[in-house]
Design an enzyme around this catalytic site. Structure first.
Site, PDB file in Angstrom:
ATOM      1  N   GLU A   1       0.833  -1.208   0.000  1.00 39.18           N
ATOM      2  CA  GLU A   1       0.000   0.000   0.000  1.00 39.18           C
ATOM      3  C   GLU A   1       0.859   1.246   0.000  1.00 39.18           C
ATOM      4  O   GLU A   1       1.959   1.259   0.573  1.00 39.18           O
ATOM      5  CB  GLU A   1      -0.891   0.053   1.250  1.00 39.18           C
ATOM      6  CG  GLU A   1      -2.040  -0.917   1.257  1.00 39.18           C
ATOM      7  CD  GLU A   1      -2.854  -0.796   2.536  1.00 39.18           C
ATOM      8  OE1 GLU A   1      -3.990  -1.294   2.528  1.00 39.18           O
ATOM      9  OE2 GLU A   1      -2.365  -0.224   3.524  1.00 39.18           O
TER      10      GLU A   1
ATOM     11  N   LYS B   1       2.243   4.557   1.327  1.00 38.97           N
ATOM     12  CA  LYS B   1       2.410   5.148   2.649  1.00 38.97           C
ATOM     13  C   LYS B   1       2.194   6.657   2.507  1.00 38.97           C
ATOM     14  O   LYS B   1       3.007   7.358   1.919  1.00 38.97           O
ATOM     15  CB  LYS B   1       3.795   4.860   3.226  1.00 38.97           C
ATOM     16  CG  LYS B   1       3.940   5.350   4.658  1.00 38.97           C
ATOM     17  CD  LYS B   1       5.320   5.057   5.211  1.00 38.97           C
ATOM     18  CE  LYS B   1       5.359   5.408   6.704  1.00 38.97           C
ATOM     19  NZ  LYS B   1       4.944   6.793   6.983  1.00 38.97           N
TER      20      LYS B   1
ATOM     21  N   ARG C   1      -3.299   9.653  10.672  1.00 42.14           N
ATOM     22  CA  ARG C   1      -3.840   8.303  10.812  1.00 42.14           C
ATOM     23  C   ARG C   1      -5.084   8.393  11.682  1.00 42.14           C
ATOM     24  O   ARG C   1      -5.043   8.936  12.794  1.00 42.14           O
ATOM     25  CB  ARG C   1      -2.810   7.368  11.425  1.00 42.14           C
ATOM     26  CG  ARG C   1      -3.249   5.907  11.384  1.00 42.14           C
ATOM     27  CD  ARG C   1      -2.101   4.983  11.648  1.00 42.14           C
ATOM     28  NE  ARG C   1      -2.527   3.589  11.643  1.00 42.14           N
ATOM     29  CZ  ARG C   1      -1.697   2.564  11.843  1.00 42.14           C
ATOM     30  NH1 ARG C   1      -0.411   2.792  12.054  1.00 42.14           N
ATOM     31  NH2 ARG C   1      -2.151   1.331  11.826  1.00 42.14           N
TER      32      ARG C   1
ATOM     33  N   ARG D   1      -4.482   9.126  15.976  1.00 42.17           N
ATOM     34  CA  ARG D   1      -3.691   8.052  16.563  1.00 42.17           C
ATOM     35  C   ARG D   1      -3.376   8.328  18.031  1.00 42.17           C
ATOM     36  O   ARG D   1      -3.051   7.413  18.787  1.00 42.17           O
ATOM     37  CB  ARG D   1      -2.394   7.829  15.778  1.00 42.17           C
ATOM     38  CG  ARG D   1      -1.408   8.968  15.822  1.00 42.17           C
ATOM     39  CD  ARG D   1      -0.175   8.649  14.980  1.00 42.17           C
ATOM     40  NE  ARG D   1       0.603   7.556  15.567  1.00 42.17           N
ATOM     41  CZ  ARG D   1       1.464   6.809  14.879  1.00 42.17           C
ATOM     42  NH1 ARG D   1       1.626   6.995  13.588  1.00 42.17           N
ATOM     43  NH2 ARG D   1       2.157   5.870  15.482  1.00 42.17           N
TER      44      ARG D   1
ATOM     45  N   GLU E   1      -5.991   6.878   6.429  1.00 43.93           N
ATOM     46  CA  GLU E   1      -5.059   7.999   6.458  1.00 43.93           C
ATOM     47  C   GLU E   1      -5.750   9.176   5.785  1.00 43.93           C
ATOM     48  O   GLU E   1      -6.214   9.076   4.641  1.00 43.93           O
ATOM     49  CB  GLU E   1      -3.765   7.653   5.718  1.00 43.93           C
ATOM     50  CG  GLU E   1      -2.638   8.622   5.977  1.00 43.93           C
ATOM     51  CD  GLU E   1      -1.827   8.324   7.231  1.00 43.93           C
ATOM     52  OE1 GLU E   1      -0.891   9.095   7.522  1.00 43.93           O
ATOM     53  OE2 GLU E   1      -2.121   7.319   7.909  1.00 43.93           O
TER      54      GLU E   1
ATOM     55  N   ARG F   1       4.154  -3.384  17.541  1.00 42.70           N
ATOM     56  CA  ARG F   1       4.986  -3.469  16.348  1.00 42.70           C
ATOM     57  C   ARG F   1       5.469  -4.923  16.285  1.00 42.70           C
ATOM     58  O   ARG F   1       6.506  -5.272  16.830  1.00 42.70           O
ATOM     59  CB  ARG F   1       6.148  -2.475  16.445  1.00 42.70           C
ATOM     60  CG  ARG F   1       6.952  -2.338  15.174  1.00 42.70           C
ATOM     61  CD  ARG F   1       8.018  -1.240  15.314  1.00 42.70           C
ATOM     62  NE  ARG F   1       7.479   0.089  15.045  1.00 42.70           N
ATOM     63  CZ  ARG F   1       7.339   1.043  15.941  1.00 42.70           C
ATOM     64  NH1 ARG F   1       7.681   0.809  17.200  1.00 42.70           N
ATOM     65  NH2 ARG F   1       6.867   2.229  15.618  1.00 42.70           N
TER      66      ARG F   1
ATOM     67  N   LYS G   1       7.382  -0.826   6.734  1.00 41.75           N
ATOM     68  CA  LYS G   1       7.400   0.323   5.840  1.00 41.75           C
ATOM     69  C   LYS G   1       8.735   0.383   5.113  1.00 41.75           C
ATOM     70  O   LYS G   1       9.789   0.076   5.690  1.00 41.75           O
ATOM     71  CB  LYS G   1       7.113   1.617   6.593  1.00 41.75           C
ATOM     72  CG  LYS G   1       7.917   1.868   7.832  1.00 41.75           C
ATOM     73  CD  LYS G   1       7.337   3.048   8.606  1.00 41.75           C
ATOM     74  CE  LYS G   1       8.002   3.174   9.972  1.00 41.75           C
ATOM     75  NZ  LYS G   1       7.386   4.246  10.783  1.00 41.75           N
TER      76      LYS G   1
END
Length: 413
Positions: free
Chosen positions: A105, A107, A112, A128, A158, A275, A281
């Site tokens: 996707e 970025k 966000r 966020r 986003e 994470r 990313k």
């Protein structure tokens, strides 16, 4: 009373993102069967993001009720986080499923957001950092309401600002003006219009989808989402088993002015605030660092009323400490200097001459020439010629880059 005391004792640390483990262990020990139930406490906190709810449920109703806690509309949770990959090939190889397929996707450099609807026509937008910014983004609320053929849901997206004349994406710093706007909201929406790029569905109807695979979550999204061009769209993406096609998409995204791509594992469940290696990313250049401001100094001359020249620190995830990696001497515009002063003045803990020690809460995205080994700062490193990229009002100290990231970037030079 005991539950409230546990929460209060760690609340200050929780604000800095270093107290979750302490809180988890304290609740498990005080109200349940100790370390054996720590995972249940951690999960409950992840799906509620409310320490008081978790502590009170554990103390009054026990483990079974704690395990029944789940995602709820208008109770925002932290986003699932991404790691970083050096190359597109590395990310694709790490995250392709058993059939060799991965999702790639764009970025985006935006806000966000979680988009919540309660079934009674009320739609809200949360950042966020869990702030309700619905009033500042009526265009997002309206577009979401029109595009989603469901009454009750939580979507993730986003929100990206665009220049109405050129159609090009504006920097986050420009878009963030909308978050702070309390008056003239409609005029600001015309000045910085946005497109909502939707990429996940966390709840649909009465069903939480956190435990479902990304593949199934996207299928649920596709069943109810009807995009509206330039207002609310699916995040640009490719689902492919061809590494060359993924690499080609990455090159197209970067050429279009975006900073890179997100590569995602389609089997992944949603892990709030974690994470966990399910998404990576990939950026086109040596990445900037998100760093916390620990100290600042009043400027001189005509800017003497403003705080500037901030000391910058990365996060040590093991100790929870913030380790300084340098000091930024220049890079603020007058408007940014004023904004920075407004943000950090309430955080002053002590003053020595013209220098102020700050509660570490403000995050700056910082660019730099290189990373050097240095005994001057607690991290053991120093940024050479650090300069401001953006004031990241959407990030908190728990989102700051770690000492491990600094060490990795130092080694890659």
């Amino acid at each position: 009373a005991e539950a409230r005391w546990v929460v209060r004792t760690v609340l200050g640390a929780m604000r800095l993102g270093v107290g979750e483990g302490i809180l988890r262990d304290a609740i498990a020990q005080a109200f349940l069967d100790g370390p054996a139930d720590a995972d249940a406490v951690e999960r409950a906190y992840a799906v509620t993001n409310d320490a008081a709810v978790v502590a009170e449920t554990a103390s009054r109703e026990g483990l079974q009720a704690l395990e029944a806690l789940d995602l709820r509309v208008f109770r925002p949770i932290k986003p699932m986080l991404a790691g970083k990959a050096d190359t597109m090939a590395d990310a694709f190889a790490a995250l392709a499923d058993d059939d060799g397929v991965a999702l790639v996707e764009t970025k985006y450099d935006g806000i966000r957001a979680k988009l919540h609807a309660d079934g009674d026509g009320d739609v809200r937008m949360f950042t966020r950092r869990l702030e309700d910014v619905s009033a500042q983004f009526p265009d997002v609320i309206e577009a979401t309401r029109e595009a989603v053929a469901a009454d009750r849901y939580i979507l993730e997206a986003e929100v990206v600002g665009y220049d109405p004349e050129t159609g090009e994406a504006v920097p986050f710093q420009e878009l963030s003006r909308r978050i702070k706007r309390k008056r003239g909201v409609d005029a600001m929406a015309e000045e910085v219009p946005v497109t909502v790029h939707v990429f996940d569905c966390l709840l649909l109807g009465e069903d939480s989808l956190l435990a479902e695979s990304l593949r199934d979550r996207l299928a649920a999204l596709g069943a109810v989402f009807d995009p509206i061009a330039d207002r609310i769209e699916r995040a640009d993406h490719r689902r492919t088993a061809d590494p060359d096609a993924a690499a080609s998409f990455y090159e197209t995204v970067v050429a279009g002015g975006h900073e890179g791509v997100m590569v995602k594992n389609l089997d992944a469940t949603y892990q709030p605030g974690s994470r966990v290696g399910y998404q990576l990313k990939v950026k086109s250049t040596m990445e900037p660092l998100d760093l916390v401001v620990t100290r600042a100094k009043w400027s001189e001359g005509r800017k003497s009323d403003y705080l500037g020249r901030p000391y910058l620190a990365c996060r040590d995830p093991d100790s929870g400490a913030f380790l300084e990696v340098g000091r930024m001497h220049t890079g603020f515009t007058d408007a940014q200097l004023e904004e920075f002063t407004d943000l950090v003045e309430p955080l002053i803990e002590s003053v020595d001459g013209r220098e102020a020690d700050l509660r570490p809460e403000v995050v700056l995205e910082v660019e730099y020439e290189e990373i050097q080994s240095s005994p001057t700062y607690g991290s053991g490193y120093a940024l050479r010629f650090p300069r401001l990229s953006e004031i990241r009002t959407d990030l908190g100290p728990a989102d700051a880059d770690t000492i491990g990231t600094v060490e990795r970037l130092y080694g890659e030079q």
